[in-house]
Structure formats: structure tokens, C-alpha cells
Design a protein around this motif. Structure first.
Motif, short mmCIF file in Angstrom:
data_model
loop_
_atom_site.label_atom_id
_atom_site.label_comp_id
_atom_site.label_asym_id
_atom_site.label_seq_id
_atom_site.Cartn_x
_atom_site.Cartn_y
_atom_site.Cartn_z
N ALA A 161 -157.26 47.72 -26.52
CA ALA A 161 -156.17 47.53 -27.49
C ALA A 161 -156.73 47.21 -28.87
O ALA A 161 -156.20 47.68 -29.89
N VAL A 186 -157.56 50.29 -30.65
CA VAL A 186 -156.37 50.96 -31.21
C VAL A 186 -155.93 50.25 -32.49
O VAL A 186 -155.65 50.90 -33.50
N LEU A 226 -158.15 51.11 -35.37
CA LEU A 226 -157.86 52.46 -35.86
C LEU A 226 -156.64 52.43 -36.79
O LEU A 226 -156.64 53.04 -37.86
N ALA A 245 -142.29 47.12 -38.00
CA ALA A 245 -143.53 47.12 -37.21
C ALA A 245 -143.70 48.41 -36.41
O ALA A 245 -144.81 48.95 -36.32
N GLU A 246 -142.62 48.91 -35.86
CA GLU A 246 -142.75 50.10 -35.02
C GLU A 246 -143.20 51.33 -35.81
O GLU A 246 -143.68 52.30 -35.24
N PRO A 262 -147.95 52.16 -36.80
CA PRO A 262 -148.95 53.11 -36.29
C PRO A 262 -148.75 54.52 -36.82
O PRO A 262 -149.69 55.17 -37.26
N LYS A 263 -147.50 54.97 -36.85
CA LYS A 263 -147.22 56.32 -37.32
C LYS A 263 -147.59 56.44 -38.81
O LYS A 263 -148.19 57.44 -39.23
N PHE A 317 -151.38 56.55 -39.14
CA PHE A 317 -151.96 57.85 -38.76
C PHE A 317 -151.57 58.95 -39.74
O PHE A 317 -152.33 59.88 -39.96
#
Lengths: 310, 477
Positions: A12, A15, A18, A149-150, A153-154, A157
Motif C-alpha cells: 500500500a 501505491v 506513486l 479524497a476519492e 488517485p485519478k 495519475f
């Protein structure tokens, strides 16, 4: 079990690393998005040219005014601070609040969706704004953080993707064509103007069902008190909206208006019907006016504001 | 709470740690924790619907006890009937009332009478069709004497509301899942690791396959009159993969999650698009529902024990009921009928169990004959999926008529981007066709670093190519 947890935590962490790396990457896009116009807008707000009329809200405001009309008719410097509704009403208002000075009038025109559910806390675009102005992280509450927060990651990236593409295939922008939705699509007041002579596009229609969130009203009442303490004034105005979207969401819009009238401690300038325009006066979404629509709205608001601006 | 959300990312490890480290003193305490967190998980949508699930659990808990207590078959049946009436009553009220009311009014209108219809302004509780069927399996099994009724309310309530599979299955049988709540659960690192892999594979199918396909599918189905036959064909193919990625992805996450807590849920999908005929497809697609209908409807109706006419009748009943289970719309019924029609030739020629053997066993490639059969079966399913996706039967027919014209051979006007991911999915699932899921690596000797590289690569693909978050389709059922 311990081994499993250890491996899971290490994995984790990889991740998270990253994702974190993506957040830190610089924006190497040759043409930066309209989010970056915030920097110029902050400069405009910072200018010491007397008390101002500050227009703010979501994209209905940046795409909804010709500030020159307002400045001429009201004889007061105007700054259009708005960029994107997705930043959330809380962030938008708190960002502008940093620059409010005595005598300023803040004309706030939130999108209707801001009053529904938790939208006032912001969505993915809020992350773009923080990328532009990392200092603004201090404006972010835990509620806002959880709400966006959700998307992190998107978002991260997408940054990595864009960074890699621009590195692999660098492109030079054509300086003669600024285009829409870019950092340079705004005029000296902060209005998005490059679309003014463009043809209308297919309208994006909206459906904003949901419950009116009383926390939004509470927040606005609280910030109003703070604005008054600074010797400035907050005025709420309803957004311009195309007929089709208005008809689809009429009940919700009227419910929002009713709730605002009942509970707000600050001035409400108008009614939602005042800015329901024919679909032909909109550029690309239900909130974004074209040149004629912008003129109509600006003149209407200037007339209504005359008594407020002394 | 949905699986592909930040809330779940926090919820799952928290519950995992509490389950194995804090509430690990006894099975009863662990069950109690599972019950509480399952109610939190479900109540995240709308806590008011919890009352329904609790009421349903109370009724079935006591019905089970009284079924066993009664001495005569007649009185046992009375309790079973009560359970069925209440469960199906809720389902009927929340899911089908408006459909029947409107259909009745339309029928009268076509005869020249205008009827004032009564419709209810109610929201369909998430997962009602799933947990209702699960809890009904309990009372039926107790009635049949296949299962002893439980006296442990915590175990029973946890069985009904077990969060991994509560809202979209797999629809577990009481005979399989309930006993797992009585037995001590031991942490199994191999199961847990493979559970995480299954979750990752499920997320890939949902976020990369289903959500990317959804963009094109929505665009095509919402404006189908603007598109050529080839684009409509692509739209239908993408929908086939959207629904597969969405639903089987959910099942993988559910099964993987359950494995982290020491539970084994039944396999719900077994690579259905590699089926060589429709019968095989239905043995591989939504297995928990198909077998539920087989055991609780088809066999009690006589199954295939009677003559041909009885087999035909029962097959039609099972497919129509299955269609209707999915939603209160004629489109689902037509979808069911169409599948029954596909099934008929196999049934009448007694060939419905021909393809029960492993696919391309001992070979990497499938034989040309089997390949042709797979393609044909897939084409049949996508025609049926058009009815499943369309808002009404008229639109579905119109869509198909437009699809099957000469423009079917033209260049599609829609983006084919999801096709890359579909091909990737098919290659991986083909390689893994004899495993339980696409990322099962238990029997593969791979260096730890290569394994981790695969996991990171998959995560990067999910974030890099994942589309905007969409709700799981099967939540609406």
C-alpha cells in the motif's frame, strides 16, 4: 498474519508513493487550463484601486458577465473571480474572502448544484485549483478533504499521464489562437471572453436532484458575518440558466430559492426566473452564456445593483 | 457504501483489523462485529432501509424455528407460507407494485377504458432482490429438512446481512453460508492473499472494463437513431462487456472480501463468454441465481422429470421469472423469453448438457468448431442484452432493426478504445479459464517481485485508464 499485514502495508505504501509522486509533478503542459487564471485573478483582487465589486461563483459567473458593462454603469472597479463550480462553494467563497477589503461588494452567484447534498465541499476540480495555488491547502477542511479524497488517485495519475505525454510528444502552442478554457482566455477583468464570437455548441443539460443541504446556508450566514466585520457586503444572485435545464429542475430550484429566502441573513438580489434565458443564448452548457446572453445578464444585474452601489 | 469508493478503502482494513485482533475472542463476538459493520455498510445508502432487512431477518429467524417445532406438514407449511408472503410481499411492494399498476392501466386503456392508477412514490431499497432470495433459501431449506434452524440470532442476522455479498450477491444458500457462521474461522494467508488478488481483479473489471464501456454504451443507446448498424453493434458488444465487468467484478470483490474474513462464497461467474451454447452460458453466468431458480422453482415444478411439454413449460417459467427478477419492466421479460427460446433447441434435442466438459482441455487454442460455437453463443447473448439495456421493448426492437441493416458493415462512428481492454480481459481470462478468477496465481510458480510487478501494473492500469465512477448496474435489482 503478521507477514500478511506487513506485506500489505508495504504494498500500500508503494501505491501511496506513486500517487504522491503524481501530485508533486510539475505541470509541463504548453497550454495551461483556465484553472491557472486564478493567479491573475488574485493579482486583480490584490490591486489597490479602491473598493471593488467582486463577482464570484462557479462557471456561470466567469462565462456569464461582461464586467466592463458593470464597471461603466456602476462606476466601480469590477473583478470576476469565478472559475469552476466544481471547486465547491466553500472554497470559492473562502478564497475570495482572503482579498475582501472595506467597501467591497461580493456578488455571489452559486450554481444550483452547490446547494444540493455535499457539492458545496467541492469535487475533482478543487484538486486542480490546489495544484495552481498550493498555499490554499490551508482553506481545506477535513470535510472537503474527505469529499475530494476519492478523486486524488485519478487526479494524480492524470498528472503523470499528462506529464509523460508532454515529455514524449512536446507541442508548441499557437500564440495567435488562445482557445477557450485556457489560462489566457480571460480579459482584464477576469471574464472568459474568447468564446464570445464563437458559434454555440450542443448544450450540456443538467439534472440536479437531491436534498437542499442546510449546512450551505449556515456556512453562507457565517461567512457573511465575517464579511460584514471587514466592512464589506455579500449579495446573492441566482445564476443564469437555460430554459430546458430550468424546466427539468424547476421544483428543486424553487425549493432552493424558498430555503434561501427563509434562512439567509444577507441580501438576495433577484429571483431564479430573472436569469432563465432561451437556450439559444447559451454557448456550451446550461450555465455558460454566449455574447448576447452575457450582455443581457450584465445589464440586468447592473440595473438591479444600482441601489446597492453608492 | 460501494466497493470502489474511498469509504470502503477505509472501512475494509478497519473491519479486518478489528475482526482478527480485537473481536477475535469468540465466534459470537466476531459475528456480532460482522453484523454491526454490515448494517453500517448497508445503512450508508439509507439507514431507513435497515428496518426492512431487520424485519425480514426477524420473520425468517422465527419462521425457521416454528417450522421445525411443528409436527405436521400442514402446519410447517403455514410458517413457510408466512415467510414467503412477507418476503415476496416486500419485494412486490417495493419493486413491482408500480409496474403492475401501470400495466393494468395500459391494458384497460387499450380496451377503451381509462383507469385512475395508484402508483407509489417509493425508492427501491438497494439489494432487496438479493437478500430476500437469500433469506428465503433458509426457510425453504429448513422446511425441506435440509438444514437445522439456527437458535443463534446473531449468526442468522449476520448471515442475512453479510456485507460483502449483501447488495449484489452472490446469493448464498443458507446450507453453504450459515454453517460458516457457527464454525471457528482461522486466518489462512493463502486464502487472504488470493482474496486480495480477486478484489484487484474485480476492480479492474469494474473500473477499466465496465466503466469505460459504459461511456460508449450510454452514448449509443441514448441516441441510437443517430448511429449506423456497425456502431449499434459495437454498442451492444460493449454493453455485454459492461454488464459482465460490472457484475462479475462486483462478485469478485465480494468473494475476495469474504475470503479475508475466512468465509467461502460460491463462484458466481465462470468466464461465461467462453460458452459454447446457451445452456453452458447459463451454467457460467450469475451461477448463484441460476442455481437458486433451479433448486427452488424448476425442480419443485417437476424439472425435467415429466414429458417434453413439462420441460418446455418449466424452462419458460424459469427464464421469465429470472427476467422479471431483474426488474419491473417488459424488457427483462422479453430478455428472459428470448433466452428460453435460445435454450429450446438444445432442450428438445436433448443437447443441453453436451458442453459440460472443460474448454480446450490440454490445448491452448480452442478447436475451430468450438470457436465458432463460442462466437455464435456470444452473438445470441448480445441480441438479448439489447432488450436488457433498452428502456422499453419498442426501443429494443428499433435498435435491433437499425443494427441489422447494410450499415452493419460500415466503419463504426464510436470510439473503440474499450476494445483494447476487452481484448486484454479476454486473453487473461482465457489463460485463466480453469481457475476461479482471472488473477488466481496460487498454482503458478512466480517470483515475489514478478507477482508484485503484476499487481502494481494492474493498479496503474486501473488508475491510468479507469473511467469516471459509475454505479454498479446490479444495485438497481
Amino acid at each position: 498474519m503478521k507477514q500478511f499485514i506487513k506485506h500489505s502495508v508495504v504494498f500500500a505504501m508503494g501505491v501511496f508513493l506513486l500517487v504522491f509522486m503524481g501530485l508533486l509533478l510539475p505541470n509541463n503542459n504548453p497550454v495551461r487550463s483556465v484553472d491557472y487564471s486564478l493567479l491573475k485573478k488574485h493579482e486583480l483582487l490584490h490591486e489597490n484601486n479602491g473598493s471593488k465589486l467582486i463577482l464570484t461563483g462557479g462557471s456561470n459567473v466567469i462565462f456569464g458577465f461582461n464586467s466592463k458593462i458593470l464597471q461603466t454603469k456602476l462606476n466601480k472597479p469590477v473583478v470576476n473571480h469565478a472559475i469552476h463550480a466544481g471547486y465547491g462553494l466553500k472554497y470559492i467563497v473562502e478564497d475570495v474572502f482572503q482579498y475582501v477589503k472595506k467597501g467591497d461588494i461580493i456578488l455571489l452567484s452559486p450554481e444550483y448544484s452547490h446547494f444540493i447534498d455535499n457539492n458545496y465541499l467541492g469535487k475533482e476540480p478543487l484538486l486542480f485549483s490546489l495544484k495552481v495555488k498550493p498555499n490554499n491547502i490551508r482553506l481545506i477542511s477535513l470535510g472537503q478533504l474527505l469529499n475530494v479524497a476519492e478523486f486524488i488517485p485519478k487526479f494524480s495519475f492524470d498528472r503523470i499521464k499528462s506529464f509523460v505525454y508532454n515529455k514524449l510528444k512536446p507541442s508548441k502552442p499557437n500564440k495567435n489562437e488562445i482557445g477557450n478554457y485556457t489560462e489566457f482566455s480571460i480579459n482584464e477583468f477576469g471574464d472568459h471572453y474568447t468564446h464570445w464570437d464563437d458559434k454555440n455548441k450542443n448544450l450540456t443539460l443538467y439534472n440536479f436532484n437531491g436534498e437542499v443541504n442546510m449546512k450551505v446556508i449556515e456556512f453562507l450566514n457565517n461567512i457573511n458575518e465575517e464579511i460584514e466585520k471587514k466592512g464589506a457586503q455579500l449579495i446573492l444572485s441566482f445564476p443564469s440558466i437555460c430554459e430546458t435545464t430550468y424546466e427539468t429542475n424547476k421544483n428543486t430550484i424553487l425549493k432552493i430559492e424558498e430555503t434561501l429566502i427563509k434562512n439567509c441573513n444577507f441580501k438576495i438580489l433577484d429571483t431564479p426566473e430573472d436569469y432563465v434565458f432561451n437556450d439559444s443564448l447559451f454557448f456550451d452548457t446550461s450555465y455558460h452564456l454566449n455574447k448576447i446572453g452575457i450582455k443581457n445578464r450584465s445589464e440586468k444585474i447592473a440595473f438591479k445593483l444600482k441601489n446597492e452601489v453608492k | 457504501m460501494i466497493f470502489n469508493s474511498i469509504e470502503y478503502l477505509i472501512f475494509l482494513p478497519t473491519v479486518f483489523l478489528l475482526y482478527w485482533f480485537v473481536f477475535n475472542k469468540s465466534i459470537r463476538i466476531q459475528n456480532f462485529l460482522l453484523l454491526v459493520v454490515s448494517y453500517i455498510f448497508y445503512g450508508w445508502w439509507d439507514w431507513r432501509f435497515l428496518s426492512l432487512i431487520i424485519f425480514s431477518s426477524i420473520i425468517d429467524f422465527y419462521c425457521g424455528i416454528y417450522i421445525e417445532k411443528e409436527n405436521t406438514k400442514k402446519s410447517k407449511k403455514r410458517w413457510l407460507t408466512l415467510s414467503m408472503l412477507i418476503n415476496l410481499g416486500f419485494l412486490g411492494l417495493f419493486k413491482y407494485f408500480n409496474f403492475f399498476s401501470n400495466s393494468l392501466a395500459e391494458a384497460f386503456f387499450s380496451l377503451g377504458y381509462e383507469l385512475d392508477t395508484l402508483t407509489l412514490d417509493i425508492v427501491l431499497p438497494v439489494g432487496i432482490s438479493f437478500y430476500t432470495f437469500q433469506t428465503m433459501s433458509y426457510t425453504i431449506d429448513v422446511y425441506r429438512g435440509q438444514l437445522k434452524p439456527t437458535k443463534d440470532p446473531v449468526a442468522f442476522f449476520s448471515f442475512v446481512s453479510f456485507f460483502p455479498q449483501l447488495v449484489a450477491g452472490p446469493i448464498e444458500r443458507a446450507t453453504n453460508l450459515l454453517p460458516q457462521f457457527y464454525n471457528e474461522r482461522k486466518f489462512d494467508i493463502i486464502e487472504a492473499k488470493d482474496g486480495l488478488r480477486q478484489i484487484l481483479w474485480g476492480l479492474f473489471k469494474k473500473i477499466v472494463i465496465a466503466d469505460n464501456c459504459a461511456i460508449i454504451v450510454n452514448q449509443v443507446f441514448d441516441n441510437y437513431t443517430d448511429y449506423s448498424g456497425s456502431s449499434l453493434f459495437i454498442g451492444a458488444v460493449f454493453f455485454a462487456f459492461q454488464i459482465y465487468g460490472d457484475f462479475s467484478g462486483y462478485s469478485d470483490i465480494a468473494i475476495g472480501t469474504a475470503r479475508l474474513f475466512g468465509f467461502n462464497l460460491m463462484q458466481n461467474f465462470a468466464f461465461p463468454y467462453f460458452s459454447r451454447d446457451i445452456a453452458e452460458f447459463w451454467r457460467r453466468w450469475h451461477i448463484s441465481l441460476t442455481t437458486w431458480f433451479r433448486d427452488y422453482v424448476y425442480i419443485p415444478l417437476g424439472g425435467s422429470r415429466g414429458g417434453t411439454s413439462m420441460k418446455v413449460r418449466n424452462t419458460f417459467i424459469i427464464f421469465i421469472v429470472s427476467g422479471f427478477w431483474h426488474g419491473a419492466n417488459w424488457t427483462f421479460i422479453v430478455w428472459g423469453v428470448l433466452n428460453a427460446l435460445y435454450f429450446m433447441p438444445l432442450l428438445l434435442l436433448n443437447k443441453n448438457r453436451v458442453n459440460t466438459n472443460a474448454l480446450a482441455a490440454n490445448h491452448f487454442f480452442v478447436s475451430p468448431k468450438a470457436f465458432f460455437q463460442i462466437i455464435l453463443t456470444f452473438l445470441l447473448t448480445i441480441i438479448a442484452w439489447v432488450f436488457f439495456r433498452a428502456p422499453n421493448v419498442h426501443t429494443a426492437f428499433s435498435y435491433l432493426l437499425r443494427m441489422f441493416n447494410k450499415s452493419l458493415l460500415s466503419v463504426p462512428q464510436v470510439s473503440l478504445k474499450p476494445m483494447i481492454f476487452i481484448i486484454l480481459l479476454l486473453i487473461i481470462e482465457w489463460i485463466q479459464r480453469n481457475q476461479k478468477h482471472g488473477l488466481e496465481l496460487n498454482n503458478v510458480k512466480l517470483n515475489k517481485y514478478i507477482r508484485w510487478f503484476i499487481y502494481y501494473l494492474l493498479i496503474i492500469i486501473i488508475f491510468w485508464f479507469g473511467a469516471e465512477k459509475q454505479d454498479f448496474i446490479y444495485f438497481q435489482f
